[in-house]
Design a protein around this motif. Structure first.
Motif, short mmCIF file in Angstrom:
data_model
loop_
_atom_site.label_atom_id
_atom_site.label_comp_id
_atom_site.label_asym_id
_atom_site.label_seq_id
_atom_site.Cartn_x
_atom_site.Cartn_y
_atom_site.Cartn_z
N PRO A 1 37.28 6.74 -83.02
CA PRO A 1 36.34 7.57 -82.26
C PRO A 1 34.94 6.95 -82.28
CG PRO A 1 36.96 8.64 -84.31
CD PRO A 1 37.84 7.46 -84.16
N ASP A 2 34.16 7.35 -81.31
CA ASP A 2 32.83 6.75 -81.13
C ASP A 2 31.98 6.79 -82.39
OD1 ASP A 2 32.80 9.48 -81.03
OD2 ASP A 2 31.42 9.65 -79.35
N TRP A 3 31.96 7.96 -83.05
CA TRP A 3 31.06 8.09 -84.21
C TRP A 3 31.52 7.21 -85.36
CZ3 TRP A 3 33.58 10.05 -88.45
CH2 TRP A 3 34.77 10.75 -88.20
N THR B 1 33.02 4.24 -85.17
CA THR B 1 32.59 2.86 -84.94
C THR B 1 31.09 2.73 -85.17
OG1 THR B 1 32.30 3.34 -82.60
CG2 THR B 1 34.39 2.36 -83.25
N TYR B 2 30.37 3.76 -84.83
CA TYR B 2 28.92 3.72 -85.02
C TYR B 2 28.58 3.68 -86.50
CZ TYR B 2 24.22 4.37 -83.13
OH TYR B 2 22.92 4.20 -82.75
N LYS C 1 29.14 0.33 -87.80
CA LYS C 1 28.05 -0.58 -87.43
C LYS C 1 26.87 -0.42 -88.39
CE LYS C 1 28.86 -1.09 -82.53
NZ LYS C 1 28.51 -0.55 -81.21
N GLU D 1 20.52 9.50 -84.73
CA GLU D 1 21.36 9.55 -83.54
C GLU D 1 22.67 10.28 -83.84
OE1 GLU D 1 20.58 7.52 -80.75
OE2 GLU D 1 22.40 7.79 -79.57
N LEU D 2 23.28 9.90 -84.94
CA LEU D 2 24.55 10.54 -85.31
C LEU D 2 24.35 12.03 -85.58
CD1 LEU D 2 26.24 7.93 -87.64
CD2 LEU D 2 27.12 8.77 -85.48
N ILE E 1 27.34 15.09 -85.59
CA ILE E 1 28.24 14.57 -86.61
C ILE E 1 27.70 15.09 -87.94
CG2 ILE E 1 29.28 12.52 -87.62
CD1 ILE E 1 29.87 12.87 -84.68
N VAL F 1 29.97 13.81 -93.33
CA VAL F 1 30.93 12.89 -92.71
C VAL F 1 30.28 11.51 -92.55
CG1 VAL F 1 32.20 12.40 -90.60
CG2 VAL F 1 32.18 14.71 -91.54
#
Lengths: 356, 1024
Positions: A249-251, A253-254, A257, A280-281, A286, A290
């Motif tokens: 899921p997008d979060w 991978t973020y 990073k 941002e998260l 989010i 987590v």
């Protein structure tokens, strides 16, 4: 067109795929006529709510599945208006008081009293009581939990409570002692494979073992996640063979990073960059815990073995602070600063025992 | 050589210009004063009947001409006595004013007498004086500087250490014996040393010091002599240096024995240190100091002769060892020096400390400005004589003093005349029985009234603006006749009114009154103490009535009365404190504006803040005139002459400080001084500082400046004088924001604590400091929770101050790190992101809750589960198809959305919730506009199932619902009776229902039907 996870959700106790002993216990409880307050707890995606709904169906019949949503307005003592969404059928009502944060006490008091003070009007109903489901019970403030205590005893005639929580540790002892604790454990790998196979069969295709393995690996005992991943994978690669890289899921991978950039360079400037990313998260809903967990796992994966215990130690340390404090980012940032310092120290000087 | 660079003061010319005219002008003013020009209405009214001003008011134009002629006459007179006045005035004042100066100059010009004073220290006079002077030379920039430096510094260090140690009392008694025997031995050698210590004799002699010196003397005795020899040699090479003995001579002579011992002590450690420090570069010295122990506050601040730095300009750069920047600046000011922030051609010296700014160093090198270290700076102060001014400066000073005295004399004269006049009037009226308002004698008036400027020259600062005001007033009648069409030279001609704005206490009201009087008007003042509501403004100026208008018509009614004041063509309305027309004065500004448009008399409006919303309507109708704070130099002479008259002795530099401390608020300075006068007749620098502190206006600082102050380059350096509670005080200026600002800023500095390291080590240290600061901030948040949480432990606020603000700042203070580019926020503290991010989070959280509750009928998960687990897959079902396949995927997407009861808004929210590769910016860019509009069109075309209706969809009925509360039973009955529709019929129903809802939206029952149907549909499907 529903997603599989919703399409093949079991509706009755009989349809449940695992924890058969729990199912039979619930069945006998609902048959007994002396249904207690219940506290369901267990990890996310284990099937708590599915079991709750199945139990209710057992209690009242298919009528409980006629759900409707209501938005109620509450007025706090400080004259603030709160909107609370309530899901209800004729026989039960379900609310998530933690939606309104610190005002959850008002919601609990108002709704519970109102329901508890009215008797079941429907003469055809199988039970004389109504059921109130409280979601995220472990997120209730102490005040709200205290408000539950007396109500639970006083209105036992008209109402039963079903609390749903991830862990009992944040539920005060008086509540715990008034409830029947039902732990819904996460399904084992075998059980999950069984469910996946079941879905595959219904969708009329075969599930290769390799595919189910990689799904299980990425879902970590969360059946909901497993099913969602399964469907995503099926969408990506209809034949389910070859290199089955599960799309993260997008979060996630973020977060990865962020973790990588932490290990890449340790400096105040980098910390500043990381702060921006964490903002941002967090702002995109989010949960901070987590974020902390995901980043820590990634870091632990990559660093030298000697550092791993320290990093986990600090992750736990700051997670506690995060729960105790109010501005989560402060603690997350302190954690990352700490990790950066430890890592840089390790690279420059070597291992130092820094547990404070 | 100590370069006492000559600076020409421009003041000289000014003062000469003014001085001759003073006396005639005063006369004129005095004459005018006889007319009871009402300062404000009330005063005016009461004076009215008594005096000669009747002529002015009573008979239209005639008095005006008389008035004019008066003025002209006066002017003529003015010219004649001008020369006389100057001569006569000049003479005495010049002679008198010279006196103090001659004293000064004698000091500097004739070095002999002070030298003669010296003899009390009898031994080896000549050696002493020469070596001193050599030392002086060395200090300032010559090549030998470094050697001397190395010597001096260690000496200081040693001493401070000694001073810090508390010696047992027993030693002291021992010392008495010892010293007596020793002193005899030492004498010859000390004579040699004598010179040096006298030059750097900044230390006040304390028993402690003496004690130590005694002990150490014994060891290093012989070395001392040897050391001194080379200096002597140098000394001889430059014999022309002025003798520096004056300073010590002026000081109360310390007991000779003690002073000698001190000298001995100072010379002694020099020897020890000489060996390990061969490097002569001051940078190296600074580095060495940085690594070694610093001695904050170790040096005693030297005492110099008064005004010894007059005419010199200093620049400080870097961090000094024992002085904080503020202290250093104060020190220079104390001795009448000037401090600027960056070196320029006019800079006399640059005092270089540790970690000096690179740009400054470059500038110094380029401009070849002599540099001083802290020690040298101290010695410079100590050694320099007072009042070393060159001729031009002296002249300027003399001129200024002359001016001051002259002004004072004028004031006195005027006061006397006024007094006389007052008495005369009193006498005249004594028997008549006419009640008069008693005018208090000048001596019992406030200074601010007593010394209020009485002519244009006496107004401090804002000269051009005031003059413009004057010309506007003079031209007003002319402009009025021409209908305010001609802008005139300065563009004021088209305005009927002027709006003066500026901070309090700089003479706005005074100027307005003065200029009005000078232009021959009767000022009427209305200020905030008068009610000025719309009605009243209209009434008392009678715009609707004939009063003002009628004045010029016919000969009958020549004037009208406003608030008991006669208004005629020679009246000028001064509306003071216009921005104070607030709640009570409803509509006041608007009415005023209306008045301005019609007025037939000039109006002067005065306010503090021109830019406030309230002043908006006045912008177009008035000419804007901004008064600035006058500079201390502009106020100085006026204050000085008042002081002279009041016989209060305050040096000019202290006056400057007072003025600066009061933010150029002349009124406040005068008030401060008049109260001070009650207790004392003179004020020194420290008293001045104290006075400022007492009268300091309590300003609330913005979080930006607070953050700057807390994390500035030297905020927590060892020389900083601020205490913990001072810093906590800063937090309390705005305790909800300051912690956020600190949190935002703490990673954006280059911590001073890591400065002594470099490269990777510095980075690590920086990280460690940042980590500690972050921990402290995290602690602070826990405390904050206890304060704002359910416990409400507000008593923890000070603790929170320390944890959230002071401690982090103490760790990471230092110059700001440029964070790339010169854009916004790259300099100085930025506004905390937290606030924006938090509200964004709140907004998205609400949207997510919305999505979750819609999906709830199908999905069991809570909010976080929706976000973390559903969203990625859902995005690939409802968002990605649009990205990948464009318009073709619209149908399919909408189908999925309907399945989960998601609307178009929810779709937008879903897009907004994405991060990383799914972030809103990326996705919206990827979806072509055509697809987007097709999607919107398609979506709007059909009706869609909705899970429920939000409360705000029935705006009208919402309240009702809330009031009556839920009525579950009623609904239940209804629900029960309704058959569960099957899927096919449900589809058809949807459309009707949607319409129905619009019609009967107030009916709560309908609302309930809808979701039920939808739910049933879902269920039916699921069952299949």
């Amino acid at each position: 067109m529903s997603l599989w996870v919703d399409k093949y959700r079991p509706r009755s106790l009989d349809e449940l795929h695992y924890h058969p002993e729990l199912s039979s216990r619930l069945r006998s409880l609902s048959a007994s006529g002396d249904f207690p307050h219940i506290l369901f707890y267990g990890p996310s995606g284990a099937g708590k709510k599915t079991r709750i709904m199945a139990t209710l169906r057992e209690l009242y019949g298919p009528g409980v599945e006629k759900l409707r949503i209501d938005q109620r307005v509450f007025v706090t003592p400080s004259n603030r208006k709160l909107d609370v969404n309530v899901v209800q059928s004729n026989y039960h009502i379900e609310l998530t008081p933690s939606d309104v944060g610190m005002y959850d006490r008002v919601v609990i008091q108002d709704i519970l009293k109102e329901i508890a003070q009215t008797q079941q009007v429907d003469l055809n109903a199988k039970q004389r009581f109504k059921v109130v489901i409280i979601n995220e019970a472990d997120a209730l403030t102490r005040d709200a939990q205290a408000a539950l205590r007396r109500t639970m005893e006083k209105y036992m005639n008209n109402m039963r409570l079903i609390l749903c929580a991830n862990s009992t540790s944040k539920i005060i002892a008086p509540i715990r002692s008034r409830c029947l604790l039902v732990r819904v454990a996460a399904p084992t790998d075998d059980e999950m494979t069984k469910v996946l196979q079941h879905v595959a069969k219904k969708e009329r295709f075969g599930l290769p073992a390799s595919a189910s393995k990689s799904i299980l690996a990425s879902s970590q005992g969360n059946l909901r996640k497993a099913l969602l991943v399964f469907e995503a994978m099926k969408m990506q690669k209809p034949d389910l063979t070859g290199d089955l890289e599960v799309a993260k899921p997008d979060w996630e991978t973020y977060c990865a990073k962020i973790a990588d950039s932490i290990l890449q360079e340790q400096s105040a400037q980098k910390l500043l960059d990381v702060r921006g990313k964490i903002y941002e998260l967090l702002s995109h809903c989010i949960p901070p815990t987590v974020v902390l967990k995901t980043i820590s796992e990634r870091i632990v994966d990559k660093v030298d073995d000697a550092l791993k215990p320290q990093i986990v130690h600090w992750a736990a340390y700051y997670e506690l602070r995060m729960r105790m404090g109010s501005k989560k980012i402060f603690h997350l940032e302190a954690y990352i600063a700490k990790v950066m310092t430890i890592y840089k120290q390790f690279n420059m000087i070597g291992y130092t025992d820094d547990y404070e | 050589m100590p370069p006492s660079t000559p600076r020409k003061s421009t003041k000289k010319a000014d003062s000469e210009d003014y001085s001759p005219k003073k006396s005639p002008e005063k006369k004129k003013v005095v004459k005018k004063e006889e007319k009871p020009a009402g300062k404000d209405i009330r005063g005016f009214g009461s004076q009215q009947p008594t005096s000669s001003s009747k002529a002015v008011n009573g008979t239209g134009k005639k008095p005006i001409t008389i008035d004019d002629s008066d003025e002209e006459e006066e002017e003529k007179i003015e010219k004649k006595p001008a020369s006389k006045g100057t001569n006569s005035k000049h003479f005495p004042s010049a002679s008198s004013s010279k006196k103090p100066i001659t004293i000064d100059s004698s000091d500097s010009d004739t070095p002999a007498p002070p030298n003669k004073n010296k003899p009390p220290t009898p031994k080896s006079k000549s050696a002493a004086s020469t070596s001193t002077s050599s030392k002086r030379k060395i200090l300032i920039g010559s090549e030998e500087e470094e050697e001397a430096l190395e010597d001096v510094k260690p000496a200081k260090k040693r001493q401070s250490i000694g001073g810090g140690l508390s010696r047992p009392a027993a030693k002291k008694s021992a010392y008495v014996d010892e010293s007596e025997s020793e002193s005899e031995e030492e004498k010859p050698k000390k004579a040699n040393n004598k010179a040096k210590p006298s030059a750097k004799k900044e230390k006040s002699v304390s028993p402690m010091d003496v004690d130590e010196s005694d002990e150490s003397d014994e060891d290093d005795f012989i070395d001392d002599d040897e050391d001194d020899k080379p200096y002597k040699g140098k000394t001889k090479a430059k014999p022309k240096a002025p003798p520096k003995k004056t300073t010590p001579a002026k000081k109360p002579a310390p007991p000779p024995k003690a002073s000698k011992k001190e000298e001995a002590k100072e010379t002694e450690p020099k020897v020890e240190e000489k060996k390990p420090a061969p490097n002569n570069n001051w940078r190296a010295a600074a580095a060495a100091r940085a690594s070694g122990p610093k001695n904050p506050g170790s040096r005693e601040i030297p005492e110099g002769a008064p005004d010894c730095l007059a005419g010199l300009t200093f620049v400080f750069t870097g961090e000094m060892e024992s002085l904080s920047r503020d202290d250093a600046i104060e020190l220079v000011k104390r001795y009448s020096g000037k401090v600027t922030t960056s070196p320029s051609g006019k800079t006399s010296f640059v005092v270089v400390g540790e970690n000096a700014g690179a740009s400054k160093l470059a500038a110094i090198k380029q401009k070849k400005i002599p540099t001083l270290t802290e020690d040298e700076f101290f010695k410079f102060i100590q050694g320099r004589e007072g009042g070393q001014l060159d001729e031009k400066q002296l002249k300027a000073k003399a001129a200024e003093e002359k001016k001051v005295q002259q002004q004072a004399l004028e004031m006195e004269k005027r006061e006397k005349e006024e007094e006389k006049d007052r008495k005369r009037k009193e006498k005249a009226l004594e028997g008549t029985g006419i009640a008069t308002k008693k005018v208090a004698p000048a001596s019992s008036q406030l200074w601010t009234t007593r010394y209020a400027p009485t002519n244009l020259k006496e107004i401090c600062g804002n000269k051009t603006v005031v003059e413009r005001l004057g010309t506007w007033l003079k031209d007003w009648q002319k402009n009025y006749k021409s209908g305010f069409k001609k802008p005139g030279k300065d563009g004021t001609g088209i305005y009927r009114a002027i709006l003066i704005s500026g901070p309090p206490g700089i003479g706005k009201t005074t100027s307005a009154h003065l200029m009005a009087k000078e232009a021959g008007y009767n000022p009427i003042e209305l200020n905030a103490s008068d009610a000025r509501s719309k009605k009243l403004v209209e009434n008392f100026t009678n715009i609707d009535n004939t009063s003002l208008d009628g004045f010029f018509q016919g000969g009958g009614i020549q004037s009208t009365s406003v608030a008991d004041v006669q208004v005629n063509s020679r009246t000028c309305l001064i509306m003071d404190e216009v921005d104070g027309m607030s709640a009570g004065d409803r509509g006041g500004v608007g009415a005023l504006n209306g008045l301005i448009k019609k007025t037939r008399i000039p109006m002067i409006l005065i306010c503090n803040d021109r830019s406030s919303q309230k002043m908006k309507p006045l912008m177009s109708t008035t000419f804007n005139m901004t008064f600035r704070r006058p500079s201390p130099a502009e106020i100085r002479s006026r204050i000085m002459s008042i002081l002279f008259k009041e016989k209060l002795k305050i040096p000019a530099n202290v006056v400057d400080e007072l003025v600066k401390g009061a933010n150029s608020d002349i009124r406040q300075v005068l008030n401060m001084l008049s109260t001070f006068k009650l207790s004392k007749d003179q004020m020194d620098f420290d008293e001045g500082k104290e006075l400022i502190k007492i009268n300091e206006k309590n300003t609330i600082m913005t979080p930006f400046t607070i953050t700057d102050k807390l994390t500035g380059p030297y905020a927590f350096s060892k020389t900083s004088k601020e205490t913990l509670s001072d810093r906590m005080e800063l937090y309390f200026h705005d305790f909800s924001f300051v912690p956020l600002f600190i949190q935002e800023h703490y990673l954006k500095t280059q911590p001073a604590l890591a400065n002594n390291l470099s490269g990777n080590e510095q980075n690590l240290k920086h990280l460690e400091l940042a980590s500690k600061a972050a921990d402290s901030i995290s602690d602070g948040d826990l405390v904050d929770r206890m304060i704002h949480g359910s416990e409400q432990h507000w008593s923890l606020l000070p603790f929170h101050a320390v944890q959230s603000t002071v401690k982090p700042a103490s760790l990471i203070y230092g110059p700001g790190r440029q964070s790339g580019g010169g854009g916004f926020g790259s300099w100085g503290p930025a506004f905390p992101q937290w606030l924006g991010q938090n509200s964004k989070q709140g907004k998205l959280q609400r949207q997510l809750t919305d999505i979750q509750i819609r999906m709830r009928l199908k999905v069991s998960g809570g909010r976080s589960e929706i976000r973390e687990q559903y969203m990625p897959l859902l995005a690939s079902k409802v968002i990605m198809p649009l990205v990948d396949r464009g318009t073709d995927a619209v149908e399919e997407t909408i189908e999925y959305m309907d399945e989960y009861y998601l609307g178009k808004d929810d779709w937008d929210a879903l897009v907004e919730l994405g991060v990383d590769t799914m972030s809103e910016g990326l996705i919206t860019k990827k979806i072509p506009t055509a697809t987007k509009s097709a999607f919107t069109r398609q979506y709007n075309k059909a009706d869609h199932p909705i899970a429920f209706h939000k409360g705000d969809m029935f705006a009208a009925s919402k309240k009702k619902i809330a009031d009556q509360g839920p009525a579950p039973d009623n609904e239940d009955v209804f629900e029960e009776d309704e058959p569960v529709p099957d899927e096919a019929s449900d589809k058809g129903d949807n459309d009707d229902e949607a319409d129905e809802i619009n019609d009967v939206s107030k009916d709560k029952l309908i609302k309930a039907v809808k979701p039920k149907g939808a739910a049933a549909k879902g269920k039916a499907k699921g069952k299949k």
